[in-house]
Enzyme design. Structure first.
Site, PDB file in Angstrom:
ATOM      1  N   GLU A  97       1.052  -1.617   0.573  1.00  0.00           N
ATOM      2  CA  GLU A  97      -0.486  -0.262   0.000  1.00  0.00           C
ATOM      3  C   GLU A  97       1.336   1.002   0.002  1.00  0.00           C
ATOM      4  O   GLU A  97       2.112   1.361   0.779  1.00  0.00           O
ATOM      5  CB  GLU A  97      -0.670   0.108   1.623  1.00  0.00           C
ATOM      6  CG  GLU A  97      -2.650  -0.534   1.125  1.00  0.00           C
ATOM      7  CD  GLU A  97      -3.453   0.509   0.628  1.00  0.00           C
ATOM      8  OE1 GLU A  97      -2.852   0.947  -0.176  1.00  0.00           O
ATOM      9  OE2 GLU A  97      -4.411   0.126   0.324  1.00  0.00           O
ATOM     10  N   ASP A  98       0.102   2.740  -0.429  1.00  0.00           N
ATOM     11  CA  ASP A  98       0.557   3.799  -0.162  1.00  0.00           C
ATOM     12  C   ASP A  98       0.658   4.416   0.875  1.00  0.00           C
ATOM     13  O   ASP A  98       1.754   4.593   1.698  1.00  0.00           O
ATOM     14  CB  ASP A  98       0.692   4.840  -1.196  1.00  0.00           C
ATOM     15  CG  ASP A  98      -0.886   4.607  -1.616  1.00  0.00           C
ATOM     16  OD1 ASP A  98      -2.070   3.940  -0.904  1.00  0.00           O
ATOM     17  OD2 ASP A  98      -1.843   5.844  -1.675  1.00  0.00           O
ATOM     18  N   VAL A 100      -1.510   4.418   5.149  1.00  0.00           N
ATOM     19  CA  VAL A 100      -2.631   3.638   5.655  1.00  0.00           C
ATOM     20  C   VAL A 100      -3.366   5.147   6.632  1.00  0.00           C
ATOM     21  O   VAL A 100      -1.971   5.530   6.988  1.00  0.00           O
ATOM     22  CB  VAL A 100      -2.840   2.747   6.537  1.00  0.00           C
ATOM     23  CG1 VAL A 100      -3.542   2.005   7.255  1.00  0.00           C
ATOM     24  CG2 VAL A 100      -2.166   1.368   5.605  1.00  0.00           C
ATOM     25  N   ASP A 101      -4.112   5.315   6.772  1.00  0.00           N
ATOM     26  CA  ASP A 101      -4.889   6.518   6.957  1.00  0.00           C
ATOM     27  C   ASP A 101      -5.927   6.039   7.952  1.00  0.00           C
ATOM     28  O   ASP A 101      -5.537   5.785   9.743  1.00  0.00           O
ATOM     29  CB  ASP A 101      -5.418   7.574   5.774  1.00  0.00           C
ATOM     30  CG  ASP A 101      -6.209   8.454   6.310  1.00  0.00           C
ATOM     31  OD1 ASP A 101      -5.871   9.150   8.110  1.00  0.00           O
ATOM     32  OD2 ASP A 101      -6.429   9.446   6.046  1.00  0.00           O
ATOM     33  N   LEU A 104      -9.962   1.635   6.666  1.00  0.00           N
ATOM     34  CA  LEU A 104     -10.817   1.138   6.755  1.00  0.00           C
ATOM     35  C   LEU A 104     -10.431   0.890   5.535  1.00  0.00           C
ATOM     36  O   LEU A 104     -11.240  -0.278   5.165  1.00  0.00           O
ATOM     37  CB  LEU A 104     -11.750   2.047   5.949  1.00  0.00           C
ATOM     38  CG  LEU A 104     -12.712   3.013   7.659  1.00  0.00           C
ATOM     39  CD1 LEU A 104     -12.991   4.407   7.034  1.00  0.00           C
ATOM     40  CD2 LEU A 104     -13.411   2.135   8.454  1.00  0.00           C
ATOM     41  N   LYS A 129      -0.371   6.639   9.411  1.00  0.00           N
ATOM     42  CA  LYS A 129      -0.381   7.514   9.750  1.00  0.00           C
ATOM     43  C   LYS A 129      -1.349   7.187  11.244  1.00  0.00           C
ATOM     44  O   LYS A 129      -2.349   6.788  11.514  1.00  0.00           O
ATOM     45  CB  LYS A 129      -1.996   8.483   9.408  1.00  0.00           C
ATOM     46  CG  LYS A 129      -1.329   9.538   8.331  1.00  0.00           C
ATOM     47  CD  LYS A 129      -2.514  11.002   7.446  1.00  0.00           C
ATOM     48  CE  LYS A 129      -2.208  11.173   6.296  1.00  0.00           C
ATOM     49  NZ  LYS A 129      -2.964  12.570   5.753  1.00  0.00           N
ATOM     50  N   PHE A 150      -2.319  16.021   4.847  1.00  0.00           N
ATOM     51  CA  PHE A 150      -2.516  15.276   4.024  1.00  0.00           C
ATOM     52  C   PHE A 150      -1.240  15.902   2.709  1.00  0.00           C
ATOM     53  O   PHE A 150      -0.720  16.635   2.165  1.00  0.00           O
ATOM     54  CB  PHE A 150      -3.583  16.283   2.388  1.00  0.00           C
ATOM     55  CG  PHE A 150      -3.999  15.270   1.866  1.00  0.00           C
ATOM     56  CD1 PHE A 150      -4.925  14.599   1.449  1.00  0.00           C
ATOM     57  CD2 PHE A 150      -3.365  15.627   0.278  1.00  0.00           C
ATOM     58  CE1 PHE A 150      -5.056  13.210  -0.027  1.00  0.00           C
ATOM     59  CE2 PHE A 150      -3.620  14.830  -0.529  1.00  0.00           C
ATOM     60  CZ  PHE A 150      -5.339  13.985  -0.176  1.00  0.00           C
ATOM     61  N   ARG A 163       0.947  13.138  -8.020  1.00  0.00           N
ATOM     62  CA  ARG A 163       1.985  11.486  -8.597  1.00  0.00           C
ATOM     63  C   ARG A 163       3.343  11.216  -9.052  1.00  0.00           C
ATOM     64  O   ARG A 163       3.716  10.293  -8.196  1.00  0.00           O
ATOM     65  CB  ARG A 163       1.052  10.729  -9.148  1.00  0.00           C
ATOM     66  CG  ARG A 163      -0.161  10.302  -9.573  1.00  0.00           C
ATOM     67  CD  ARG A 163      -0.911   9.266  -9.281  1.00  0.00           C
ATOM     68  NE  ARG A 163      -1.882   8.694  -9.219  1.00  0.00           N
ATOM     69  CZ  ARG A 163      -3.078   8.762  -8.220  1.00  0.00           C
ATOM     70  NH1 ARG A 163      -2.896   8.057  -6.737  1.00  0.00           N
ATOM     71  NH2 ARG A 163      -4.549   8.542  -8.273  1.00  0.00           N
TER      72      ARG A 163
HETATM   73  P1  5GP Z   1      -7.973   5.089   4.249  1.00  0.00           P
HETATM   74  O1  5GP Z   1      -8.662   3.943   4.469  1.00  0.00           O
HETATM   75  O2  5GP Z   1      -7.114   4.172   4.957  1.00  0.00           O
HETATM   76  O3  5GP Z   1      -7.831   5.725   5.012  1.00  0.00           O
HETATM   77  O4  5GP Z   1      -6.611   5.229   3.192  1.00  0.00           O
HETATM   78  C1  5GP Z   1      -6.543   4.408   2.606  1.00  0.00           C
HETATM   79  C2  5GP Z   1      -6.269   5.759   1.579  1.00  0.00           C
HETATM   80  O5  5GP Z   1      -6.918   6.630   1.406  1.00  0.00           O
HETATM   81  C3  5GP Z   1      -4.516   5.905   0.459  1.00  0.00           C
HETATM   82  O6  5GP Z   1      -4.969   4.148  -0.292  1.00  0.00           O
HETATM   83  C4  5GP Z   1      -4.390   6.767  -0.392  1.00  0.00           C
HETATM   84  O7  5GP Z   1      -5.584   6.496  -1.578  1.00  0.00           O
HETATM   85  C5  5GP Z   1      -5.514   7.734   0.390  1.00  0.00           C
HETATM   86  N1  5GP Z   1      -5.057   7.962   2.004  1.00  0.00           N
HETATM   87  C6  5GP Z   1      -4.840   8.894   2.721  1.00  0.00           C
HETATM   88  N2  5GP Z   1      -4.394   9.679   3.801  1.00  0.00           N
HETATM   89  C7  5GP Z   1      -3.843  10.001   2.090  1.00  0.00           C
HETATM   90  C8  5GP Z   1      -2.758  11.363   2.408  1.00  0.00           C
HETATM   91  O8  5GP Z   1      -2.202  11.876   3.162  1.00  0.00           O
HETATM   92  N3  5GP Z   1      -2.560  11.579   0.889  1.00  0.00           N
HETATM   93  C9  5GP Z   1      -3.238  11.125  -0.577  1.00  0.00           C
HETATM   94  N4  5GP Z   1      -2.654  11.812  -1.142  1.00  0.00           N
HETATM   95  N5  5GP Z   1      -3.791   9.687  -0.190  1.00  0.00           N
HETATM   96  C10 5GP Z   1      -4.075   9.584   1.147  1.00  0.00           C
END
Ligand code: 5GP
Length: 176
Positions: A97-98, A100-101, A104, A129, A150, A163
């Site tokens: 993955e790039d 994880v925030d 979800l 994060k 972000f 990107r």
């Molecule tokens: P999560 O479901 O964990 O909240 O989010 C995961 C996805 O949200 C990542 O694969 C990414 O595509 C996007 N995302 C979350 N935080 C960021 C961020 O700070 N920058 C960007 N560009 N994408 C994010």
């Protein structure tokens, strides 16, 4: 530096060094095994391409494309836009993955992959994060923990732009 970026968090050189360290760890942990890597598009494309160059294993690579974000907000609803071409049953799988925030997206993916009965399943993310988590997720490999900002670049976008930046940076507030 791009005019829309206010701060560079990780330079090209710092990213490269850390990605090589992750590749070394993965090579050791999966020694004598065949590894099946699942890249999560689009954000992973730069990370996975740099990572695999330094993974010294018999490697399969496949991709999934999912959508869970609309602009900057997590919708919590994950849609599979492109699925794996191969079965992962009985295989040692590593999701790449790039970022994880909230957790979800990866939580959904892990559940989805587990149902396909891999021999093992782990997660490697370039960015994490921890302060934003809404669900508990187990991350075996993490490139960098970052604060709740972000970020874009090195594969990560904002509305499909940025990107291609070779570094990871924070967007200026007025851009978002
Ligand atoms: P999560 O479901 O964990 O909240 O989010 C995961 C996805 O949200 C990542 O694969 C990414 O595509 C996007 N995302 C979350 N935080 C960021 C961020 O700070 N920058 C960007 N560009 N994408 C994010």
């Amino acid at each position: 530096m791009h005019k829309d970026i206010k701060e560079i968090l990780f330079s090209k050189e710092v990213i490269s060094k850390r990605v090589n360290e992750l590749a070394r760890m993965i090579s050791l942990d999966y020694k004598n095994k065949n590894l099946f890597m699942v890249g999560v598009l689009k954000g992973c494309f730069m990370f996975i391409s740099d990572l695999v160059k330094n993974v010294k294993l018999n490697l399969n690579i496949d991709f999934m494309m999912i959508s869970s974000y609309d602009g900057k907000q997590s919708s919590g609803v994950v849609r599979i836009l492109l699925d794996l071409k191969q079965s992962i049953e009985g295989k040692d799988v590593l999701i790449v993955e790039d970022i994880v925030d909230t957790g979800l997206t990866i939580n959904y993916l892990v559940k989805n992959m587990k149902a396909r009965k891999p021999a093992s399943l782990e997660v490697c993310t370039l960015l994490n994060k921890p302060s934003c988590r809404k669900v508990r997720v187990k991350l075996k490999y993490v490139g960098f923990d970052i604060p709740n900002k972000f970020v874009v670049g090195y594969g990560l976008d904002y509305k499909e732009y940025y990107r291609n930046l070779p570094y990871i940076g924070v967007l200026k507030d007025e851009v978002i």
